[in-house]
Design an enzyme around this catalytic site. Sequence first.
Site, short mmCIF file in Angstrom:
data_model
loop_
_atom_site.label_atom_id
_atom_site.label_comp_id
_atom_site.label_asym_id
_atom_site.label_seq_id
_atom_site.Cartn_x
_atom_site.Cartn_y
_atom_site.Cartn_z
CE1 TYR A 158 12.46 -30.60 134.57
CE2 TYR A 158 13.93 -30.03 136.51
CZ TYR A 158 13.25 -29.59 135.51
OH TYR A 158 13.51 -28.32 134.62
CE LYS A 162 15.43 -29.74 132.12
NZ LYS A 162 15.42 -29.49 130.84
#
Lengths: 253, 453
Positions: A158, A162
């Site tokens: 994740y 990002k």
Amino acid sequence: MQNAFGNPQQVLLLGGTSDIGLAIVHAFDRSALRRVVLACREVAKGEAKAQELRSDSLQVDVVEFHAEAVASTQAAIDAIADSVGDIDVAIVAFAQLGDSTVTTTDAAAAAALAVVDFGAAVAATVAVGNRMRAQGHGSIVVLSSVAGERVRMANPVYGGAKAGLDGFAQGYGDAIAADGVHVMIVRPGFVHSQMTTGKDAAPFATTPDAVAKIVVAGLRSRRRMVWAPKILRPVFSALRHVPGPLWRRLPLS
Amino acid sequence: MTRESLSGWGRTQPSVAEVVEPADRAEVSASIAGAGPRGVLARGLGRSYGDAAQNAGGLVVRLRAAAGEVVLDAERSEATVPAGLSIDELLRVIVPQGFFVPVTAGTRFVTIGGAIASDIHGKNHHADGSFGNHVTSIDLLLADGSVATIGPHDNPSLFWATTGGMGLTGIVLSATIRLIPIETSRMSVDTDRLPDLDSLLAAMTEGDDRYRYSVAWVDLLARGKNLGRSVLTRGDHAALAQLSSRDGAFTYDPRHLVSVPSFAPPSGVLSLPAVAAFNELWYRKTPRHREHELQSIATFFHPLDGVGSWNRLYGARGMVQYQFVVPMDRDDVLRRAVHLLSAGRVACFLAIIKRFGPGNPAPLSFPIPGWTLTLDVSSAASGLPELFSELDSLVLDAGGRHYFAKDAHIGPDAVRRGYPRLAEWRATRDAVDPQGKWQSDLARRVGLLGEGD
């Protein structure tokens, strides 16, 4: 068109059931806002959210949208724009946190999460950017995260996605600015939302409404980057320079 | 053709368009043939404050013209002027010949085409009406490529739809306008300092008709018993007898005194304390009453034009201008607005009150008989959107309206309510442009062409 205060008339929310995305839509000046499109995977859920937004002066449409189907992203965005007209503000809000115990051991699951959080977000941004370039104006709000500012061992896929999205949006925003398109990156910290339900809150945790307020103010002043809450900017400026051995021992990593 | 980011004088809502600068009429006609689905718009000097002279994603035809193209008919006091010529350039031709423009805005850097499209008004509105009242003929390039010559007696519906029509009926190529014969290029000015709003409105109501020109500067930061304190300046073109010597009776050569550099602080310099201090000084330096002071045209009409790019004083985020008019018997709204603005502590550097005379037949012309208030403020001022929407409600409830050339924030609802003849204007417009060739950012935002209804 956006007015002098950056308030849009027509808004596209990609990730139409995102708590932060919906909070941003709710935070726009209702006297200016005329039309909202919620593009989401689960139409029934989107319809419930649309019901909370609708009024006599605000039309809200729900469109089925599968972000990870990147080969058809442009066609999906084109279909929306063809029926709605100018998109003044598009919010790229969809993302998944993933289960880190799975995404750090299952290669296919890791790649699938990276596709949603990075590849699909890039595709959506480019697809919207193409429409806005042709219309000569518009703002794209890209929901990044402080998780990408210094990627934590707790959720590297994740965080890495990002980080990639954030970097892409900076370069892409600079590239497309001359075409009249404004890209604004939002770097929220821990936000109490569906996505983080059941997780322990990090320091400086915030709410979707608080993030939304910062986004609306950022659009008004055409900022390229906003942090939510603002304090996270100096905090992460410091954390970025914490030596690795120490960083790995910090409870927040 | 170049791709350019264009904004208004307020620098708040830039958008990108293809821009062409045709050299002559034939090139103007040729350029519009290549327009895509996002249409065409003419642009002059970009002095409208909001998005009126922008056409995002479409074509923008920037019109410039040479002073040599002006044809002056001194006997009839008329001039035929190319649309791209500015009032400044026109004055340089006609003032030495003993003529003045029928109407000028607070800046002389507006083109004749823009003056017609916005139907600009000036300090003489109560006496002479707006710009369109003095136009006898327009050569208008239509969407189909033909040129129509229109006037108040020749296709009047299209003429009045073009007057104040924000460039959405076609491109004004040239216009014939009636001029004001003058004996000198000097202005004879009376100045009064008024301690509050009541005395200002009384003075204007009682005395404006004795002057051709009248306008009041109001201190929006004054509070309490000083609320609405003002400086009222009124005047006329000076007669030859008022000059001590005939020398220089017709001089007109204003210059930029200074320009604001592009590296002015991004946050702007017009902070609340700075503006408050300026207002205090300005008010105090004005005599209570002064008569027959001789001023130049530039000093009287265009005081800000001496400072080049003064909009940069507001910083990178730009400024917004708010101008409304309410009917004469609704001076209560004017009072309430001044009170709200004063209480809101908004740093208005410029606030102007003017008493309008009768309007003209143009459906979208801004002036109606009543009171108009204009103010400039940094778009970054906190609480401004909320303050504006409160003002909007007051204005619209009172039967007032907003000025398109200044506006940067209203939506379709405010236009429907403020301009009850919108449908009539649209019908005339649509008849000459069924395909929607003429478009603008303003038209999209406020729904002038029918979208969003």
